[in-house]
Design a protein around this motif. Structure first.
Motif, PDB file in Angstrom:
ATOM      1  N   MET B 150      10.149   2.031  15.299  1.00 41.41           N
ATOM      2  CA  MET B 150      10.151   3.359  14.667  1.00 41.41           C
ATOM      3  C   MET B 150       8.745   3.945  14.658  1.00 41.41           C
ATOM      4  SD  MET B 150      12.910   3.204  11.576  1.00 41.41           S
ATOM      5  CE  MET B 150      12.343   1.730  10.777  1.00 41.41           C
ATOM      6  N   ASN B 151       7.749   3.142  14.248  1.00 36.58           N
ATOM      7  CA  ASN B 151       6.371   3.625  14.277  1.00 36.58           C
ATOM      8  C   ASN B 151       5.402   2.465  14.094  1.00 36.58           C
ATOM      9  OD1 ASN B 151       3.726   4.673  13.210  1.00 36.58           O
ATOM     10  ND2 ASN B 151       4.754   6.586  13.696  1.00 36.58           N
ATOM     11  N   LEU B 152       4.588   2.231  15.099  1.00 41.00           N
ATOM     12  CA  LEU B 152       3.677   1.092  15.073  1.00 41.00           C
ATOM     13  C   LEU B 152       2.645   1.212  13.970  1.00 41.00           C
ATOM     14  CD1 LEU B 152       2.498  -1.502  16.326  1.00 41.00           C
ATOM     15  CD2 LEU B 152       1.150  -0.035  17.842  1.00 41.00           C
ATOM     16  N   LYS B 153       1.955   2.380  13.905  1.00 41.67           N
ATOM     17  CA  LYS B 153       0.866   2.519  12.942  1.00 41.67           C
ATOM     18  C   LYS B 153       1.366   2.360  11.517  1.00 41.67           C
ATOM     19  CE  LYS B 153      -2.368   5.431  15.485  1.00 41.67           C
ATOM     20  NZ  LYS B 153      -2.511   6.863  15.769  1.00 41.67           N
ATOM     21  N   LEU B 154       2.496   2.956  11.228  1.00 43.94           N
ATOM     22  CA  LEU B 154       3.031   2.871   9.869  1.00 43.94           C
ATOM     23  C   LEU B 154       3.380   1.416   9.539  1.00 43.94           C
ATOM     24  CD1 LEU B 154       3.747   4.472   7.379  1.00 43.94           C
ATOM     25  CD2 LEU B 154       6.032   4.845   8.320  1.00 43.94           C
ATOM     26  N   THR B 155       3.959   0.730  10.515  1.00 44.04           N
ATOM     27  CA  THR B 155       4.290  -0.675  10.321  1.00 44.04           C
ATOM     28  C   THR B 155       3.046  -1.475   9.950  1.00 44.04           C
ATOM     29  OG1 THR B 155       5.996  -0.486  12.015  1.00 44.04           O
ATOM     30  CG2 THR B 155       5.346  -2.701  11.356  1.00 44.04           C
ATOM     31  N   LEU B 156       1.988  -1.270  10.716  1.00 40.23           N
ATOM     32  CA  LEU B 156       0.774  -2.045  10.450  1.00 40.23           C
ATOM     33  C   LEU B 156       0.227  -1.742   9.059  1.00 40.23           C
ATOM     34  CD1 LEU B 156      -0.983  -1.819  13.928  1.00 40.23           C
ATOM     35  CD2 LEU B 156       0.141  -3.794  12.877  1.00 40.23           C
ATOM     36  N   LEU B 162       1.748  -6.627   2.315  1.00 42.56           N
ATOM     37  CA  LEU B 162       2.778  -7.665   2.370  1.00 42.56           C
ATOM     38  C   LEU B 162       2.241  -8.996   2.887  1.00 42.56           C
ATOM     39  CD1 LEU B 162       5.895  -5.696   3.663  1.00 42.56           C
ATOM     40  CD2 LEU B 162       5.336  -6.385   1.337  1.00 42.56           C
ATOM     41  N   LEU B 163       1.173  -8.907   3.687  1.00 39.93           N
ATOM     42  CA  LEU B 163       0.613 -10.154   4.214  1.00 39.93           C
ATOM     43  C   LEU B 163       0.111 -11.068   3.113  1.00 39.93           C
ATOM     44  CD1 LEU B 163      -1.299  -9.054   7.420  1.00 39.93           C
ATOM     45  CD2 LEU B 163       0.585 -10.665   7.243  1.00 39.93           C
ATOM     46  N   PHE B 164      -0.305 -10.463   1.998  1.00 41.56           N
ATOM     47  CA  PHE B 164      -0.818 -11.270   0.893  1.00 41.56           C
ATOM     48  C   PHE B 164       0.260 -12.156   0.280  1.00 41.56           C
ATOM     49  CE2 PHE B 164      -5.153 -10.085   0.299  1.00 41.56           C
ATOM     50  CZ  PHE B 164      -5.267  -8.851   0.929  1.00 41.56           C
ATOM     51  N   ALA B 249       2.813  -1.567  -1.127  1.00 38.33           N
ATOM     52  CA  ALA B 249       3.350  -1.255   0.206  1.00 38.33           C
ATOM     53  C   ALA B 249       4.106   0.066   0.154  1.00 38.33           C
ATOM     54  CB  ALA B 249       4.250  -2.398   0.672  1.00 38.33           C
ATOM     55  N   ASN B 250       4.886   0.274  -0.896  1.00 35.22           N
ATOM     56  CA  ASN B 250       5.623   1.539  -1.042  1.00 35.22           C
ATOM     57  C   ASN B 250       4.670   2.721  -1.156  1.00 35.22           C
ATOM     58  OD1 ASN B 250       8.115   0.324  -0.911  1.00 35.22           O
ATOM     59  ND2 ASN B 250       8.338   0.147  -3.125  1.00 35.22           N
ATOM     60  N   PHE B 251       3.582   2.477  -1.886  1.00 31.91           N
ATOM     61  CA  PHE B 251       2.598   3.549  -2.035  1.00 31.91           C
ATOM     62  C   PHE B 251       2.012   3.924  -0.676  1.00 31.91           C
ATOM     63  CE2 PHE B 251      -0.340   6.197  -4.201  1.00 31.91           C
ATOM     64  CZ  PHE B 251      -1.569   6.067  -3.564  1.00 31.91           C
ATOM     65  N   VAL B 252       1.609   2.915   0.066  1.00 35.60           N
ATOM     66  CA  VAL B 252       1.075   3.146   1.414  1.00 35.60           C
ATOM     67  C   VAL B 252       2.109   3.901   2.254  1.00 35.60           C
ATOM     68  CG1 VAL B 252       0.424   2.004   3.571  1.00 35.60           C
ATOM     69  CG2 VAL B 252      -0.501   1.180   1.398  1.00 35.60           C
ATOM     70  N   LEU B 253       3.370   3.523   2.075  1.00 32.96           N
ATOM     71  CA  LEU B 253       4.456   4.142   2.832  1.00 32.96           C
ATOM     72  C   LEU B 253       4.536   5.632   2.561  1.00 32.96           C
ATOM     73  CD1 LEU B 253       6.936   4.082   4.650  1.00 32.96           C
ATOM     74  CD2 LEU B 253       8.263   3.265   2.696  1.00 32.96           C
ATOM     75  N   ILE B 254       4.559   6.005   1.263  1.00 32.81           N
ATOM     76  CA  ILE B 254       4.703   7.439   1.008  1.00 32.81           C
ATOM     77  C   ILE B 254       3.435   8.208   1.330  1.00 32.81           C
ATOM     78  CG2 ILE B 254       6.615   7.522  -0.626  1.00 32.81           C
ATOM     79  CD1 ILE B 254       4.575   7.580  -2.869  1.00 32.81           C
ATOM     80  N   PHE B 255       2.312   7.526   1.179  1.00 30.91           N
ATOM     81  CA  PHE B 255       1.043   8.201   1.489  1.00 30.91           C
ATOM     82  C   PHE B 255       0.919   8.439   2.995  1.00 30.91           C
ATOM     83  CE2 PHE B 255      -3.229   9.137  -0.152  1.00 30.91           C
ATOM     84  CZ  PHE B 255      -3.948   9.245   1.032  1.00 30.91           C
ATOM     85  N   TYR B 256       0.883   7.327   3.717  1.00 31.84           N
ATOM     86  CA  TYR B 256       0.675   7.438   5.175  1.00 31.84           C
ATOM     87  C   TYR B 256       1.928   7.978   5.872  1.00 31.84           C
ATOM     88  CZ  TYR B 256      -0.968   6.153   9.831  1.00 31.84           C
ATOM     89  OH  TYR B 256      -1.361   6.171  11.147  1.00 31.84           O
ATOM     90  N   GLY B 257       3.077   7.490   5.375  1.00 35.54           N
ATOM     91  CA  GLY B 257       4.339   7.961   5.939  1.00 35.54           C
ATOM     92  C   GLY B 257       4.499   9.456   5.714  1.00 35.54           C
ATOM     93  N   ILE B 278      10.772  -2.883   3.766  1.00 36.59           N
ATOM     94  CA  ILE B 278       9.741  -3.527   2.934  1.00 36.59           C
ATOM     95  C   ILE B 278      10.405  -4.568   2.043  1.00 36.59           C
ATOM     96  CG2 ILE B 278       8.188  -3.181   0.973  1.00 36.59           C
ATOM     97  CD1 ILE B 278       7.350  -0.550   2.254  1.00 36.59           C
ATOM     98  N   GLU B 279      11.542  -4.157   1.449  1.00 39.57           N
ATOM     99  CA  GLU B 279      12.268  -5.121   0.619  1.00 39.57           C
ATOM    100  C   GLU B 279      12.718  -6.322   1.439  1.00 39.57           C
ATOM    101  OE1 GLU B 279      14.919  -2.400  -2.007  1.00 39.57           O
ATOM    102  OE2 GLU B 279      15.667  -4.484  -2.000  1.00 39.57           O
TER     103      GLU B 279
END
Lengths: 572, 569
Positions: B150-156, B162-164, B249-257, B278-279
């Motif tokens: 769907m989108n590489l940059k958003l995934t990263l 989540l890596l933590f 992660a959700n925050f990053v999602l709505i911000f960058y997404g 994410i879930e």
């Protein structure tokens, strides 16, 4: 009944009311922020869709960031402060309980099985800990959050909210019902495990009998049976658990289906938004999340309350010793008298029937008789562990019934057959925590002839002894109990001689130690050794609760009575 | 790991089934958010038919997921529990055939925990750990792939928080077990203090030490509290931190997404799907940590288990049916190789003898008996059964020659009847009653409410020491073996009962050629022996008949006199 039991513990909780308040605040703010975040996200999404302008969502993003931070901070506060308070409360309760039990009348210890006392102070208090944290705080937080979440759902879009919530109550009911079943089946698992352990313990302890009598196959088959029970019931409980989780899952999938379909149609018709659908999906996962172990939490709560009730009943059915700190505090010289003493542990079975014993300060007497004749009872009465049913026990003419126990007992000393050794250093076991100059302790050990032995131990007086003194021999334990009595320098000593066979060297030390202990103080010896008896001022022969003979060793032999028979029966 | 390999080989097909189902479920699970995505895109385009289509897909896939999951979870558990059952049995079987030498290396509690706790660790790894590993790969990887599509940059961007989860779970998984162990130990220490209070209450009250003991108790409590707070930091903080990372992660999602949405790079449907992914990713991320921890514990437990089941059973050797003479020639024995317990013993036991063995505590009497019974191994050339070295004789064979009554009168939790019948399960009721009479315990048993059906508590607690010993004697008599060994078996009976037993042994059995070896520190019990050995500090200092020894006026005589004067006060 339950309410009363709970009332007893309220003061313990109130002591930490500040911490509990902080926990409550933490819980409220954590739940609030958790419930708020999806709502904020909804607004972000709807604004994005409507305006496609980043500047408009900046404020919401800031709010989300703040909510996320507040959420973690206050959640951590809730957990840490709540648990800290809980642990402190439990410790207070445990210590009070321990001290109270130590102040119980002695009869409580023959009445109650030791396992029960241990369980009350350890396991039951532990269950109460779960009451506070897993129960009250966690359950409250969950319930509060659930209400908030449902509130938001209804607030954002009442129609959609109600529809997606439809499967939830069914999931809750199934969760509780199945959870209950899992618990019941799991009890059988625990049961099988216990039986397995008991069987293994028996077999391993008696392995020589098992092998000598070719019982291997029998014990293996028996084990297999318990193992099978474990396997079958564990499997059942696991499968039921799987069913429980999948039931919750299917309900949540149905909710999502309803959300997407109904929410989608409403949105197309202009009665809903996409942001609503996305945020509702978050709320639903939060709501279904805790359902998996809802039943567990309730049963933890139940266990906690039942433990409270058990502790309460335990405390109500046992009473403290009277006159422990109150009562007559007289100066103890060392004269002891039992005047016409009658005693029965249970109604109508007198153990002592009109016993008269008179010991002047500094005298030593021996009591002999068959087991069960009442010798230990006399010791119990002298210490005020029990009161005579009739007659008086007097020390220096003062009636022990009204004497202050914590006072006069300090002038008494006790040496028992079964020596009590507790986990601690040799020094602790001798001084019992009293501050005696080290020199005095060493002198006592030298007098008893055990100083060299102690020096040879890995750490001398500071060598750690294990509970029940398992890492030293019987004889060595006896000698430590002698040192214990000697250093406390009692005015009146009660010594219950050991009967078990010991090696000859230690036997010598014990004989010598007995004589040293008896010197210069009033001594009452429940005697088994002829060497001890020959040296006392007077012997009392106790038979079936009565003193039947009294006199010195020579006098009693001459009388040719019961004592003489004891003596004679050794010759065939 | 041999056991695990065997297990996987056997359950191979079942595992193929489980893995296939699991992979199917995981892939289906990853498709669900895609349906949500397309559904939302349909909503944006006001396409009701599209919406309905994807909603139906959601239902179908959901039902499939739930059903298949139920299937593979049940299959997996059934297989693992079968293995667990076999493992437990194998370990127990090994115990039962242990020789004394092996048993003494271990504590009973430790052995028992191998059957319970160690199998549990293996079980948990095989269920949870195994699933976790598959989930990590299939679920984790597939989710990642879909997200990237769907989108590489958003995934990263979203993956960073989540890596933590991985180190968090690993830290948790490895530390939690040790912490629980420590807390359980402290809890046990607390129980020990309470037990001390109960057992020592007379001494504690007599010396007015109630407060002192409460202080000792407080000491353990403080430690317990400290460890529990550590547990709270590990366990209690875990969920909130996981939640925090998801929120992040959700925050990053709505911000960058949100930015990407404005630029038109991603649709709202994709963003909705990302929320769900994410879930979905949280579990595989944590699972890595968990499964490592579970794997570590399982391998440690497995080696503890294999340590036990790999000990070989001893079966070889000569088989003897009868023995006319046992000879001990210059037997030297030491447990640790330094101090000799037996320092050159010589004795002869002929068929029909009644041998008495006495001496001071710790002189080596029980050791000698254990050597004769091959419970411990004697040096070559010291013990002979009819000129056969004991080391060449099969343990089974020796066992069947002796009927042994140990010092402690060990009984099982069962009826008195069954306890006696341990000696010979095929004995008749009459035979049982007969030996009970010879052991002079028949009248005592008949005076109990349930008589022979009376159930004796764990290790026979409800009976007196003397009653237990007599029942153990009856059991040994029922076995009708050529040799009867009584290891201080009459210590707990009083003088009268002892003479009864000795008399009836004389009457009923000695005439039938039964050979008796009797250890006793009470010398009067040895009056029926035709040969007595006096063992002091590992050496035989006197030997002869009872009267011989008395006449010698040596160690035996003096001890005898002392006992006469001391008994019965």
């Amino acid at each position: 009944m339950r309410r009363e039991s709970i009332k007893r513990f309220i003061p313990y909780f109130l002591k930490y009311k500040l911490l509990l308040l902080v926990t409550l605040i933490g819980m409220i703010i954590a739940s609030l922020t958790s419930a708020l975040i999806p709502y904020l996200i909804k607004n972000v999404i709807d604004t994005l869709i409507a305006t496609k302008n980043f500047a408009n969502i900046k404020n919401f993003l800031i709010l989300v960031a703040i909510a996320v931070l507040l959420n973690i901070v206050f959640k951590l506060i809730q957990i840490y402060v709540g648990n800290y308070a809980g642990q402190r409360i439990m410790q207070d309760i445990r210590l009070d309980l321990f001290y109270t039990v130590s102040r119980f009348k002695i009869e409580s210890f023959s009445k109650e099985p030791s396992g029960k006392i241990i369980t009350r102070i350890t396991n039951d208090v532990e269950n109460m800990n779960d009451l506070l944290n897993a129960g009250l705080v966690s359950l409250f937080a969950d319930l509060f959050f659930i209400l908030l979440a449902i509130g938001f759902l209804i607030y954002i879009n009442p129609k959609l909210g109600l529809i997606v919530l439809l499967p939830l109550p069914i999931a809750v009911i199934f969760s509780l019902y199945l959870g209950n079943r899992v618990e019941k089946i799991y009890e059988k698992v625990r049961d099988a495990l216990t039986k397995m352990n008991i069987h293994m313990q028996e077999v391993l302890t008696g392995i020589h009998v098992v092998q000598i009598f070719d019982m291997e196959k029998i014990v293996i088959d028996k084990f297999k049976k318990f193992s099978r029970d474990f396997r079958d019931n564990f499997y059942k409980s696991q499968v039921t658990n799987v069913v429980l989780r999948q039931t919750v899952n299917i309900s949540s999938y149905i909710s999502i289906f309803l959300l997407v379909l109904v929410g989608g149609i409403l949105t197309i018709k202009g009665m809903g938004t996409i942001g609503t659908i996305i945020s509702f999906s978050s709320y639903l996962s939060y709501l279904y999340g805790p359902l998996g172990d809802l039943s567990d939490k309730f049963s933890i709560l139940q266990n906690a309350v039942s433990s409270m009730v058990k502790i309460d009943e335990f405390l109500k059915s046992n009473s403290l010793e009277e006159n422990y700190e109150d009562g007559n505090k007289f100066e103890v010289q060392g004269n002891l008298a039992l005047k016409d003493v009658y005693f029965a542990y249970e109604e109508n079975s007198d153990v002592l029937k009109g016993v008269n014993i008179d010991v002047k300060k500094g005298e030593s007497i021996a009591i002999v008789g068959f087991t069960g004749a009442g010798k230990t009872t006399i010791a119990n009465l002298i210490f005020g562990f029990y009161e005579p049913t009739k007659g008086d026990v007097l020390i220096d003419g003062f009636d022990l019934r009204i004497a202050c126990k914590s006072h006069f007992r300090k002038y008494l000393g006790m040496v028992l057959q079964n020596v009590f050794i507790f986990k601690g250093t040799v020094l602790d076991n001798i001084t019992l925590g009293d501050e005696f100059p080290l020199e005095d302790v060493e002198n006592v050990c030298k007098t008893l002839g055990i100083y060299d032995y102690i020096e040879r131990l890995p750490n001398g007086l500071n060598t750690e002894l294990s509970t029940e003194g398992k890492n030293i021999s019987l004889g060595e334990r006896q000698l430590i109990s002698f040192a214990r009595a000697l250093i406390h320098n009692p005015r009146i000593l009660i010594l219950d001689e050991a009967t078990s066979s010991i090696d000859s060297h230690t036997e010598e030390l014990i004989e010598k130690g007995t004589r040293i202990l008896m010197e210069g103080r009033t001594s009452i010896i429940i005697a088994h050794r002829l060497s001890t008896i020959k040296h006392v001022n007077r012997i009392y022969v106790l038979n079936k609760g009565r003193i039947v003979e009294e006199g010195t060793h020579e006098e009693l032999l001459q009388r040719k009575g019961l004592y003489y028979e004891f003596y004679k029966s050794q010759y065939k | 790991m041999k056991t695990l390999k065997e297990y996987f080989k056997r359950e191979f097909l079942r595992y193929i089934a489980v893995v296939s189902l699991l992979v199917t479920v995981d892939i289906a699970q990853v498709y669900l958010p895609q349906f949500t995505r397309f559904a939302i895109d349909s909503i944006s385009k006001r396409n009701i038919n599209g919406l309905i289509k994807y909603a139906i897909y959601i239902v179908i896939f959901s039902i499939g997921i739930v059903v298949l999951r139920f299937l593979y979870q049940s299959l997996l558990r059934a297989a693992v529990l079968r293995f667990d059952y076999e493992l437990k049995n194998r370990i127990f079987e090994s115990f039962v055939f242990f020789k004394r030498k092996t048993l003494e290396k271990f504590e009973i509690g430790d052995l028992m925990s191998r059957v319970t706790n160690d199998t549990q660790a293996v079980r948990m790894f095989l269920i949870m750990g195994f699933l976790a590993i598959i989930d990590i790969f299939v679920l984790g990887l597939t989710t990642f792939v879909f997200m990237v599509k769907m989108n590489l940059k958003l995934t990263l961007a979203v993956s960073v928080p989540l890596l933590f989860l991985f180190p968090l779970a690993l830290n948790f998984g490895t530390k939690i077990h040790k912490l629980y162990r420590r807390i359980n130990m402290l809890f046990a220490d607390m129980s020990v203090r309470v037990r001390e209070l109960v057992q020592g209450i007379r001494v504690i009250k007599a010396f007015v030490k109630e407060r002192y003991f409460t202080q000792l108790f407080r000491g353990v409590n403080e430690e317990y509290l400290k460890e529990n707070l550590k547990l709270v930091k590990l366990d209690g903080f875990f969920d909130p931190i996981v939640n925090f990372l998801i929120n992040l992660a959700n925050f990053v999602l709505i911000f960058y997404g949100g930015l990407l949405y404005i630029k038109g790079v991603v649709g709202m449907g994709s963003i909705a799907a990302f929320f769900q992914y994410i879930e979905t990713l949280t579990w595989p991320m944590m699972a890595v940590g968990f499964s490592i921890a579970l794997y570590q514990r399982a391998t440690a437990s497995l080696s503890r288990i294999e340590e036990i089941i790999s000990i070989p059973k001893e079966t070889q050797g000569i088989v003897l049916d009868t023995v006319d003479r046992i000879e001990v020639k210059n037997l030297r024995f030491s447990y640790d190789g330094n101090i000799d317990i037996l320092k050159g013993i010589n004795l002869t036991i002929n068929k029909g003898d009644v041998i008495g063995l006495t001496g001071n505590p710790g002189s080596g009497k029980t050791t000698l008996i254990n050597l004769l019974l091959k419970i411990i191994d004697a040096p070559k050339g010291s013990v002979f059964f009819d000129s056969n070295d004991i080391n060449d004789i099969a343990f089974e064979s020796i066992k069947n020659l002796f009927a042994f009554v140990p010092q402690e009168g060990f009984l099982f939790s069962d009826t008195i009847l069954n306890n006696i019948k341990v000696g010979n399960p095929n004995a008749t009721r009459e035979e049982v009653e007969y030996v009970a009479k010879v052991a002079c315990v028949y009248d005592d048993i008949m005076s109990f409410k349930d008589k022979f059906e009376t159930v004796v508590g764990e290790q026979g607690i409800t009976l007196s020491g003397g009653e237990r010993q007599r029942i153990a004697i009856a059991r040994a008599l029922l076995a009708r073996r050529p040799f009867l060994v009584l290891d201080d078996a009459l210590a707990s009976v009083d003088f009268k009962t002892e003479s009864c037993i000795i008399k009836s042994l004389e009457e009923h059995f000695l005439k039938s050629g039964l050979t008796v070896i009797m250890i006793s520190e009470r010398l009067s019990s040895l009056s029926i022996a035709n040969k007595i050995y006096v063992l002091v500090d590992g050496t035989i200092i006197e030997e002869g008949t009872f009267n011989d020894l008395v006449a010698k006026e040596g160690y035996f005589y003096h001890l005898y006199r002392k006992q006469l004067l001391e008994e019965n006060l």
